[in-house]
Scaffold this motif. Structure first.
Motif, PDB file in Angstrom:
ATOM      1  N   GLY A  92       0.792  -1.223   0.000  1.00 36.21           N
ATOM      2  CA  GLY A  92       0.000   0.000   0.000  1.00 36.21           C
ATOM      3  C   GLY A  92       0.820   1.266   0.000  1.00 36.21           C
ATOM      4  O   GLY A  92       0.352   2.316   0.461  1.00 36.21           O
ATOM      5  N   VAL A  93       2.061   1.181  -0.528  1.00 33.55           N
ATOM      6  CA  VAL A  93       2.858   2.408  -0.669  1.00 33.55           C
ATOM      7  C   VAL A  93       2.083   3.373  -1.550  1.00 33.55           C
ATOM      8  O   VAL A  93       1.633   3.012  -2.648  1.00 33.55           O
ATOM      9  N   GLY A  94       1.915   4.612  -1.083  1.00 33.47           N
ATOM     10  CA  GLY A  94       1.031   5.512  -1.801  1.00 33.47           C
ATOM     11  C   GLY A  94       1.564   6.907  -1.995  1.00 33.47           C
ATOM     12  O   GLY A  94       2.685   7.245  -1.581  1.00 33.47           O
ATOM     13  N   GLU A  95       0.764   7.704  -2.637  1.00 33.38           N
ATOM     14  CA  GLU A  95       1.089   9.095  -2.958  1.00 33.38           C
ATOM     15  C   GLU A  95       1.545   9.836  -1.706  1.00 33.38           C
ATOM     16  O   GLU A  95       0.893   9.806  -0.672  1.00 33.38           O
ATOM     17  N   GLY A  96       2.706  10.474  -1.838  1.00 37.07           N
ATOM     18  CA  GLY A  96       3.214  11.305  -0.761  1.00 37.07           C
ATOM     19  C   GLY A  96       4.128  10.601   0.221  1.00 37.07           C
ATOM     20  O   GLY A  96       4.667  11.245   1.133  1.00 37.07           O
ATOM     21  N   TRP A  97       4.339   9.296   0.050  1.00 35.88           N
ATOM     22  CA  TRP A  97       5.219   8.577   0.976  1.00 35.88           C
ATOM     23  C   TRP A  97       6.668   9.014   0.776  1.00 35.88           C
ATOM     24  O   TRP A  97       7.084   9.363  -0.338  1.00 35.88           O
ATOM     25  N   ARG A  98       7.426   8.971   1.854  1.00 37.73           N
ATOM     26  CA  ARG A  98       8.870   9.223   1.816  1.00 37.73           C
ATOM     27  C   ARG A  98       9.566   7.878   2.026  1.00 37.73           C
ATOM     28  O   ARG A  98       9.382   7.232   3.062  1.00 37.73           O
ATOM     29  N   CYS A  99      10.343   7.462   1.043  1.00 37.47           N
ATOM     30  CA  CYS A  99      10.899   6.103   1.021  1.00 37.47           C
ATOM     31  C   CYS A  99      12.415   6.159   0.847  1.00 37.47           C
ATOM     32  O   CYS A  99      12.941   7.055   0.181  1.00 37.47           O
ATOM     33  N   VAL A 100      13.107   5.167   1.407  1.00 41.56           N
ATOM     34  CA  VAL A 100      14.546   5.048   1.205  1.00 41.56           C
ATOM     35  C   VAL A 100      14.876   3.628   0.776  1.00 41.56           C
ATOM     36  O   VAL A 100      14.344   2.661   1.307  1.00 41.56           O
ATOM     37  N   ASP A 101      15.732   3.523  -0.240  1.00 41.18           N
ATOM     38  CA  ASP A 101      16.251   2.243  -0.711  1.00 41.18           C
ATOM     39  C   ASP A 101      17.714   2.164  -0.286  1.00 41.18           C
ATOM     40  O   ASP A 101      18.576   2.825  -0.876  1.00 41.18           O
ATOM     41  N   ILE A 102      17.985   1.392   0.756  1.00 38.96           N
ATOM     42  CA  ILE A 102      19.345   1.266   1.297  1.00 38.96           C
ATOM     43  C   ILE A 102      20.120   0.267   0.451  1.00 38.96           C
ATOM     44  O   ILE A 102      19.689  -0.857   0.233  1.00 38.96           O
ATOM     45  N   GLY A 103      21.306   0.678  -0.015  1.00 40.04           N
ATOM     46  CA  GLY A 103      22.090  -0.171  -0.896  1.00 40.04           C
ATOM     47  C   GLY A 103      21.465  -0.253  -2.271  1.00 40.04           C
ATOM     48  O   GLY A 103      21.363  -1.333  -2.866  1.00 40.04           O
ATOM     49  N   CYS A 104      21.086   0.891  -2.813  1.00 39.50           N
ATOM     50  CA  CYS A 104      20.360   0.914  -4.092  1.00 39.50           C
ATOM     51  C   CYS A 104      21.210   0.467  -5.262  1.00 39.50           C
ATOM     52  O   CYS A 104      20.682   0.104  -6.313  1.00 39.50           O
ATOM     53  N   GLY A 105      22.531   0.512  -5.126  1.00 36.56           N
ATOM     54  CA  GLY A 105      23.375   0.098  -6.231  1.00 36.56           C
ATOM     55  C   GLY A 105      23.148   0.961  -7.460  1.00 36.56           C
ATOM     56  O   GLY A 105      22.934   2.169  -7.374  1.00 36.56           O
ATOM     57  N   ALA A 106      23.151   0.319  -8.627  1.00 34.13           N
ATOM     58  CA  ALA A 106      23.046   1.049  -9.886  1.00 34.13           C
ATOM     59  C   ALA A 106      21.618   1.425 -10.253  1.00 34.13           C
ATOM     60  O   ALA A 106      21.404   2.268 -11.115  1.00 34.13           O
ATOM     61  N   MET A 107      20.637   0.807  -9.558  1.00 35.32           N
ATOM     62  CA  MET A 107      19.246   1.001  -9.966  1.00 35.32           C
ATOM     63  C   MET A 107      18.280   0.642  -8.847  1.00 35.32           C
ATOM     64  O   MET A 107      17.322   1.359  -8.568  1.00 35.32           O
ATOM     65  N   VAL A 143      11.246   1.917   4.631  1.00 29.98           N
ATOM     66  CA  VAL A 143      12.689   1.656   4.572  1.00 29.98           C
ATOM     67  C   VAL A 143      12.875   0.295   3.919  1.00 29.98           C
ATOM     68  O   VAL A 143      12.356  -0.719   4.416  1.00 29.98           O
ATOM     69  N   HIS A 144      13.593   0.259   2.808  1.00 33.61           N
ATOM     70  CA  HIS A 144      13.727  -0.952   2.011  1.00 33.61           C
ATOM     71  C   HIS A 144      15.184  -1.349   1.873  1.00 33.61           C
ATOM     72  O   HIS A 144      16.058  -0.506   1.635  1.00 33.61           O
ATOM     73  N   MET A 145      15.440  -2.660   2.022  1.00 32.17           N
ATOM     74  CA  MET A 145      16.749  -3.243   1.726  1.00 32.17           C
ATOM     75  C   MET A 145      16.539  -4.525   0.923  1.00 32.17           C
ATOM     76  O   MET A 145      15.680  -5.338   1.278  1.00 32.17           O
ATOM     77  N   ARG A 146      17.321  -4.689  -0.143  1.00 34.66           N
ATOM     78  CA  ARG A 146      17.260  -5.916  -0.937  1.00 34.66           C
ATOM     79  C   ARG A 146      18.667  -6.427  -1.176  1.00 34.66           C
ATOM     80  O   ARG A 146      19.562  -5.678  -1.586  1.00 34.66           O
ATOM     81  N   PHE A 147      18.869  -7.726  -0.949  1.00 34.15           N
ATOM     82  CA  PHE A 147      20.153  -8.396  -1.171  1.00 34.15           C
ATOM     83  C   PHE A 147      21.281  -7.689  -0.431  1.00 34.15           C
ATOM     84  O   PHE A 147      22.399  -7.524  -0.952  1.00 34.15           O
ATOM     85  N   MET A 148      21.000  -7.259   0.780  1.00 34.64           N
ATOM     86  CA  MET A 148      22.020  -6.663   1.642  1.00 34.64           C
ATOM     87  C   MET A 148      22.518  -7.663   2.680  1.00 34.64           C
ATOM     88  O   MET A 148      23.718  -7.769   2.940  1.00 34.64           O
ATOM     89  N   LEU A 149      21.608  -8.408   3.283  1.00 33.72           N
ATOM     90  CA  LEU A 149      21.997  -9.339   4.331  1.00 33.72           C
ATOM     91  C   LEU A 149      22.788 -10.510   3.762  1.00 33.72           C
ATOM     92  O   LEU A 149      23.744 -10.975   4.379  1.00 33.72           O
ATOM     93  N   ALA A 150      22.392 -11.004   2.584  1.00 32.68           N
ATOM     94  CA  ALA A 150      23.027 -12.195   2.020  1.00 32.68           C
ATOM     95  C   ALA A 150      24.535 -12.020   1.828  1.00 32.68           C
ATOM     96  O   ALA A 150      25.312 -12.869   2.266  1.00 32.68           O
ATOM     97  N   PRO A 151      25.009 -10.945   1.195  1.00 33.61           N
ATOM     98  CA  PRO A 151      26.455 -10.816   1.003  1.00 33.61           C
ATOM     99  C   PRO A 151      27.198 -10.237   2.206  1.00 33.61           C
ATOM    100  O   PRO A 151      28.376 -10.546   2.404  1.00 33.61           O
ATOM    101  N   ILE A 152      26.528  -9.417   3.000  1.00 26.74           N
ATOM    102  CA  ILE A 152      27.222  -8.703   4.063  1.00 26.74           C
ATOM    103  C   ILE A 152      27.168  -9.435   5.386  1.00 26.74           C
ATOM    104  O   ILE A 152      28.112  -9.401   6.174  1.00 26.74           O
ATOM    105  N   GLY A 153      26.063 -10.139   5.663  1.00 24.93           N
ATOM    106  CA  GLY A 153      25.864 -10.681   6.999  1.00 24.93           C
ATOM    107  C   GLY A 153      25.467  -9.546   7.941  1.00 24.93           C
ATOM    108  O   GLY A 153      24.724  -8.656   7.559  1.00 24.93           O
ATOM    109  N   ARG A 154      25.920  -9.588   9.176  1.00 24.24           N
ATOM    110  CA  ARG A 154      25.666  -8.533  10.150  1.00 24.24           C
ATOM    111  C   ARG A 154      24.170  -8.216  10.237  1.00 24.24           C
ATOM    112  O   ARG A 154      23.740  -7.065  10.200  1.00 24.24           O
ATOM    113  N   PHE A 155      23.381  -9.274  10.349  1.00 19.50           N
ATOM    114  CA  PHE A 155      21.927  -9.157  10.294  1.00 19.50           C
ATOM    115  C   PHE A 155      21.394  -8.166  11.325  1.00 19.50           C
ATOM    116  O   PHE A 155      20.565  -7.308  11.019  1.00 19.50           O
TER     117      PHE A 155
END
Length: 256
Positions: A38-53, A114-126
């Motif tokens: 339900g992410v919607g209009e006006g939300w403030r979002c962060v993609d941690i470890g966004c990489g190239a895209m 707050v979003h993270m994708r494929f951060m825990l798998a390579p880094i650990g430090r859960f």
């Protein structure tokens, strides 16, 4: 990777192209996830470890013109690629900036998602990564983790060369402190933090051998410096075999 280290496990020139391809392949699944949350209009979002895209484009669509999306990474070359992507696709509600998740300069409790994708798998430090995500999330906001689970990562017909290379990749992640099966643990992790309304879904793709993402094990193996013999064996069969990707488990919860 020993405790206290935060280096990204995969480092090589081809990594930029792998990250771009990865983002494109999983983008429809990310869009469905954000729609379901339900992410919607006006939300403030962060993609941690966004990489190239990363998930900048689906978050941009979901947050709308009145929303804001911030993509952060600490790798300057990836950030330049992300800036080019944002400009090329006219994502006017998106900005990218350098930030270290383990020593973040972003203000606490300032994001609706707050979003993270494929951060825990390579880094650990859960525990550290989850604490960092929780710090940035406002009360009532949502933390989202997307991580892999290799249990279905397989060729659709017996292919020993694939099995050997996949197993070597999983072992390399573990030897460096990561966990390619991090996606098996994230649902319980979010529950244990006290997040509310914890949900889970999963995504997996079937690929013909000539699909660019079918070559992912080769890209991983080269970045990880694995045996050239393992790489050559899989290279010889990749285009004649169909595959299932690893599953991506998508978990989310609301911060009280």
């Amino acid at each position: 990777m020993k405790s206290g280290r935060s280096e990204y496990l995969l480092q090589s020139g081809p990594e930029l192209e792998r990250l771009r391809l990865q983002a494109v392949v999983w983008e429809p699944d990310a869009q469905r996830l954000f729609d379901a949350i339900g992410v919607g209009e006006g939300w403030r979002c962060v993609d941690i470890g966004c990489g190239a895209m990363g998930v900048l484009r689906p978050l941009s669509r979901a947050a709308g013109a009145r929303g804001e999306v911030v993509g952060v990474d600490r790798d300057e070359s990836l950030l330049r690629a992300a800036e080019d992507f944002v400009e090329t696709h006219a994502l006017t509600n998106v900005r990218v900036q350098r930030d270290d998740v383990f020593d973040s300069a972003l203000p606490a409790e300032s994001f609706d998602l707050v979003h993270m994708r494929f951060m825990l798998a390579p880094i650990g430090r859960f525990d550290e990564l989850l604490r960092a995500a929780l710090r940035l999330c406002r009360p009532g906001g949502i933390v989202v983790l997307q991580e892999p689970d290799a249990s279905c990562w397989s060729a659709l017909s017996p292919t020993p060369a694939f099995d050997a290379l996949r197993d070597a990749i999983l072992q390399a992640f573990a030897a460096n402190g990561g966990d390619f099966n991090a996606g098996r643990r994230t649902y319980a992790m979010l529950q244990q933090t006290g997040l509310q309304n914890v949900g889970i879904s999963a995504a997996v793709h079937a690929l013909p051998g000539d699909h660019p993402y079918a070559r992912l094990p080769l890209q991983f193996a080269k970045s990880l410096g694995l045996s050239s013999e393992l790489i050559a064996d899989f290279e010889s069969v990749v285009e004649s075999t169909a595959y299932l990707t690893f599953a991506v488990t998508q978990v989310w919860g609301t911060k009280p």
